[in-house]
Design a protein around this motif. Structure first.
Motif, PDB file in Angstrom:
ATOM      1  N   PHE A 100      41.392  29.617 -54.285  1.00  0.00           N
ATOM      2  CA  PHE A 100      41.569  28.449 -53.951  1.00  0.00           C
ATOM      3  C   PHE A 100      42.355  27.737 -55.059  1.00  0.00           C
ATOM      4  CE2 PHE A 100      36.972  27.347 -54.817  1.00  0.00           C
ATOM      5  CZ  PHE A 100      37.327  26.506 -55.864  1.00  0.00           C
ATOM      6  N   SER A 101      42.662  28.278 -56.193  1.00  0.00           N
ATOM      7  CA  SER A 101      43.729  28.134 -57.048  1.00  0.00           C
ATOM      8  C   SER A 101      45.160  28.000 -56.517  1.00  0.00           C
ATOM      9  CB  SER A 101      43.522  28.450 -58.386  1.00  0.00           C
ATOM     10  OG  SER A 101      43.787  30.081 -58.428  1.00  0.00           O
ATOM     11  N   ALA A 102      45.087  28.947 -55.788  1.00  0.00           N
ATOM     12  CA  ALA A 102      46.468  28.888 -54.857  1.00  0.00           C
ATOM     13  C   ALA A 102      46.932  27.526 -54.205  1.00  0.00           C
ATOM     14  CB  ALA A 102      46.375  29.903 -53.621  1.00  0.00           C
ATOM     15  N   LEU A 103      46.213  26.703 -54.072  1.00  0.00           N
ATOM     16  CA  LEU A 103      46.476  25.343 -53.636  1.00  0.00           C
ATOM     17  C   LEU A 103      47.339  24.536 -54.743  1.00  0.00           C
ATOM     18  CD1 LEU A 103      43.195  24.249 -51.983  1.00  0.00           C
ATOM     19  CD2 LEU A 103      45.103  25.215 -50.626  1.00  0.00           C
ATOM     20  N   GLY A 104      47.056  24.913 -55.967  1.00  0.00           N
ATOM     21  CA  GLY A 104      47.570  24.198 -56.855  1.00  0.00           C
ATOM     22  C   GLY A 104      47.542  22.609 -56.846  1.00  0.00           C
ATOM     23  N   PRO A 105      48.493  21.636 -57.143  1.00  0.00           N
ATOM     24  CA  PRO A 105      48.298  20.530 -56.791  1.00  0.00           C
ATOM     25  C   PRO A 105      48.006  19.878 -55.570  1.00  0.00           C
ATOM     26  CG  PRO A 105      50.780  20.861 -56.733  1.00  0.00           C
ATOM     27  CD  PRO A 105      49.963  22.176 -57.120  1.00  0.00           C
ATOM     28  N   LYS A 106      47.586  20.754 -54.603  1.00  0.00           N
ATOM     29  CA  LYS A 106      47.187  20.357 -53.426  1.00  0.00           C
ATOM     30  C   LYS A 106      45.556  20.359 -53.227  1.00  0.00           C
ATOM     31  CE  LYS A 106      51.406  21.619 -51.173  1.00  0.00           C
ATOM     32  NZ  LYS A 106      51.774  22.688 -50.116  1.00  0.00           N
ATOM     33  N   LEU A 107      44.996  20.877 -54.565  1.00  0.00           N
ATOM     34  CA  LEU A 107      43.747  20.885 -54.516  1.00  0.00           C
ATOM     35  C   LEU A 107      42.931  19.771 -55.055  1.00  0.00           C
ATOM     36  CD1 LEU A 107      40.921  22.713 -54.888  1.00  0.00           C
ATOM     37  CD2 LEU A 107      41.461  23.250 -57.293  1.00  0.00           C
ATOM     38  N   GLY A 108      42.213  19.143 -54.208  1.00  0.00           N
ATOM     39  CA  GLY A 108      41.569  17.870 -54.480  1.00  0.00           C
ATOM     40  C   GLY A 108      40.210  18.321 -55.113  1.00  0.00           C
ATOM     41  N   PRO A 109      39.396  17.244 -54.792  1.00  0.00           N
ATOM     42  CA  PRO A 109      37.968  17.279 -55.536  1.00  0.00           C
ATOM     43  C   PRO A 109      37.192  18.446 -54.813  1.00  0.00           C
ATOM     44  CG  PRO A 109      38.572  15.159 -55.051  1.00  0.00           C
ATOM     45  CD  PRO A 109      39.595  15.788 -54.184  1.00  0.00           C
ATOM     46  N   ILE A 110      36.136  19.050 -55.713  1.00  0.00           N
ATOM     47  CA  ILE A 110      35.193  19.762 -55.400  1.00  0.00           C
ATOM     48  C   ILE A 110      33.904  18.869 -55.138  1.00  0.00           C
ATOM     49  CG2 ILE A 110      33.792  21.943 -55.544  1.00  0.00           C
ATOM     50  CD1 ILE A 110      36.903  22.133 -55.653  1.00  0.00           C
ATOM     51  N   LEU A 111      33.370  19.062 -53.643  1.00  0.00           N
ATOM     52  CA  LEU A 111      32.358  18.206 -53.161  1.00  0.00           C
ATOM     53  C   LEU A 111      30.848  19.187 -53.442  1.00  0.00           C
ATOM     54  CD1 LEU A 111      30.651  15.868 -51.849  1.00  0.00           C
ATOM     55  CD2 LEU A 111      31.441  17.118 -49.592  1.00  0.00           C
ATOM     56  N   TRP A 112      29.973  18.654 -54.050  1.00  0.00           N
ATOM     57  CA  TRP A 112      28.663  19.242 -54.310  1.00  0.00           C
ATOM     58  C   TRP A 112      27.607  18.429 -53.525  1.00  0.00           C
ATOM     59  CZ3 TRP A 112      29.226  24.209 -55.917  1.00  0.00           C
ATOM     60  CH2 TRP A 112      30.382  24.268 -56.849  1.00  0.00           C
TER      61      TRP A 112
END
Length: 249
Positions: A100-112
């Protein structure tokens, strides 16, 4: 430093009851993400809790949404459902290796998201947080923890999160306590009390309360993510759009 931003969104984008109530009747299913991402500023992906997504999917999703859109990603159940979170290094590594690093700046928070039965254990939680990477393929990561047990209302938990800039998820739920602490440079809310008999899921007073809270977060210089995520799911898009309108975003 860029101005703090409020993003309002929903969980996922494929849900049959949204056809006709949110999506136009004749919209092809393959166009649902494209449509939703132009109505809202963020979507929380819950499928990642259950399994890995393909590199092709991440690349396709990244191309489909606008430049200023973001996805929040729910951490794998294999990382958060084990008896000892501190023993989850392999699972966390596998989770972050799915592309999912392919999202680049479209990557928001990771929810745990923790199970409701999990009580606060300082050493185990601290060790789990130590396993969470700060960067992925050069992308700075944001992590948010959603505790679902009253014992997390503990200054020691907030101190651990604050030291790593990890947000404590504000949960509005009939089933779980609200644990609230300002521990990061962003805020994350999951709003789960929508009612089907209310056209906007939440009534105007509730939406106004969320809007005031979001404005305070922004005034404090914190990005804010608010997801209409559960309860009467059929109302989630309407609730998100109504909250956006209240906020003028």
């Amino acid at each position: 430093m860029s101005e703090a931003r409020i993003r309002v969104g929903i969980g996922g984008w494929t849900y049959p009851p949204w056809r006709g109530s949110f999506y136009p009747d004749k919209l092809p299913q393959a166009k649902e993400l494209e449509y939703a991402s132009r109505q809202l500023a963020a979507i929380e992906i819950n499928a990642t809790f259950y399994g890995r997504q393909s590199p092709k999917s991440w690349a396709t999703w990244a191309k489909t949404v606008p430049e200023d859109f973001q996805f929040a990603i729910k951490g794998s159940r294999f990382c958060v459902m084990r008896a000892r979170l501190a023993e989850g290094a392999e699972g966390i590594g596998n989770f972050f290796a799915q592309g999912f690093s392919a999202l680049g700046p479209k990557l928001g928070p990771i929810l745990w998201q923790f199970a409701g039965r999990r009580a606060f254990d300082r050493d185990d939680i601290a060790a789990f947080i130590d396993l969470l990477p700060e960067r992925l393929d050069g992308i700075a990561l944001r992590h948010a923890i959603e505790p679902r047990h009253q014992s997390f209302n503990d200054v020691k938990f907030f101190e651990i999160c604050r030291a790593r800039n990890i947000a404590v998820v504000l949960e509005d739920s009939d089933d779980y306590p609200t644990v609230e602490g300002d521990t990061a440079d962003f805020a994350y809310a999951r709003l789960q009390r929508m009612r089907e008999e209310v056209a906007t899921g939440y009534d105007e007073a509730a939406l106004d309360g969320f809007a005031k809270r979001a404005r305070r977060w922004r005034q404090d210089g914190r990005d804010a993510y608010l997801f209409m995520i559960n309860g009467a799911k059929v109302r989630a898009p309407a609730a998100a759009l109504a909250l956006q309108e209240q906020l003028g975003v």
